[in-house]
Design a protein around this motif. Structure first.
Motif, PDB file in Angstrom:
ATOM      1  N   SER A  56       0.891  -1.161   0.017  1.00 18.75           N
ATOM      2  CA  SER A  56       0.107  -0.045  -0.005  1.00 18.75           C
ATOM      3  C   SER A  56       0.852   1.251  -0.058  1.00 18.75           C
ATOM      4  N   GLY A  57       1.883   1.485   0.826  1.00 17.41           N
ATOM      5  CA  GLY A  57       2.891   2.394   0.736  1.00 17.41           C
ATOM      6  C   GLY A  57       3.573   2.509  -0.557  1.00 17.41           C
ATOM      7  N   GLY A  59       2.394   1.791  -3.405  1.00 22.98           N
ATOM      8  CA  GLY A  59       1.629   2.439  -4.365  1.00 22.98           C
ATOM      9  C   GLY A  59       1.360   4.030  -4.057  1.00 22.98           C
ATOM     10  N   GLN A  60       1.453   4.434  -2.843  1.00 26.07           N
ATOM     11  CA  GLN A  60       1.241   5.772  -2.504  1.00 26.07           C
ATOM     12  C   GLN A  60       2.693   6.399  -2.853  1.00 26.07           C
ATOM     13  N   ILE A  61       3.634   5.956  -2.851  1.00 32.41           N
ATOM     14  CA  ILE A  61       4.951   6.496  -3.297  1.00 32.41           C
ATOM     15  C   ILE A  61       5.009   6.559  -4.630  1.00 32.41           C
ATOM     16  N   ARG A  63       2.568   6.865  -6.851  1.00 32.25           N
ATOM     17  CA  ARG A  63       1.515   7.899  -7.052  1.00 32.25           C
ATOM     18  C   ARG A  63       2.142   9.141  -7.031  1.00 32.25           C
ATOM     19  N   HIS A  64       2.774   9.388  -6.004  1.00 34.64           N
ATOM     20  CA  HIS A  64       3.214  10.748  -5.308  1.00 34.64           C
ATOM     21  C   HIS A  64       4.519  11.167  -6.602  1.00 34.64           C
TER      22      HIS A  64
END
Length: 111
Positions: A56-57, A59-61, A63-64
């Motif tokens: 999940s993390g 994916g967030q990185i 996306r950022h």
């Protein structure tokens, strides 16, 4: 002497455990030394939960970084190394769980 009673419930399966899996090649060694490892004997559920959180993390990185690149920001090597490290961590956790599954252990013993 008492006889065991018949039950209609499912038997409780024993939780599978992790097996040892090394990851994160040491960049200063040409001997294939690994810096980190998933240790054997942890509950697979815990390892899968950790892998899910890391994914999940990750994916967030991603996306950022994607959004930043769209706005013309720079991407640095350290950011890419972070992505690799998190991906390696997730992979090692999942391999450790897979190698600890009864079907995988049986296949290794037959080989």
């Amino acid at each position: 002497m008492s006889h065991p009673k018949n039950t209609t419930g499912s038997p409780v399966a024993q939780d599978t455990l992790t097996t040892e899996v090394d990851f994160c090649n040491t960049p200063i060694s040409n001997t294939g030394v690994q810096m980190l490892q998933v240790v054997a004997g942890l509950e697979s559920r815990d390892a899968i939960q950790k892998a899910r959180t890391l994914a999940s993390g990750l994916g967030q990185i991603c996306r950022h970084m994607h959004d930043g690149l769209n706005y013309g920001e720079m991407v640095y090597c350290d950011g890419m190394e972070t992505l690799e490290f998190v991906a390696d961590s997730i992979s090692a956790l999942l391999w450790s769980v897979q190698k600890g599954l009864p079907s995988e252990i049986a296949e290794r013993e037959q080989a």
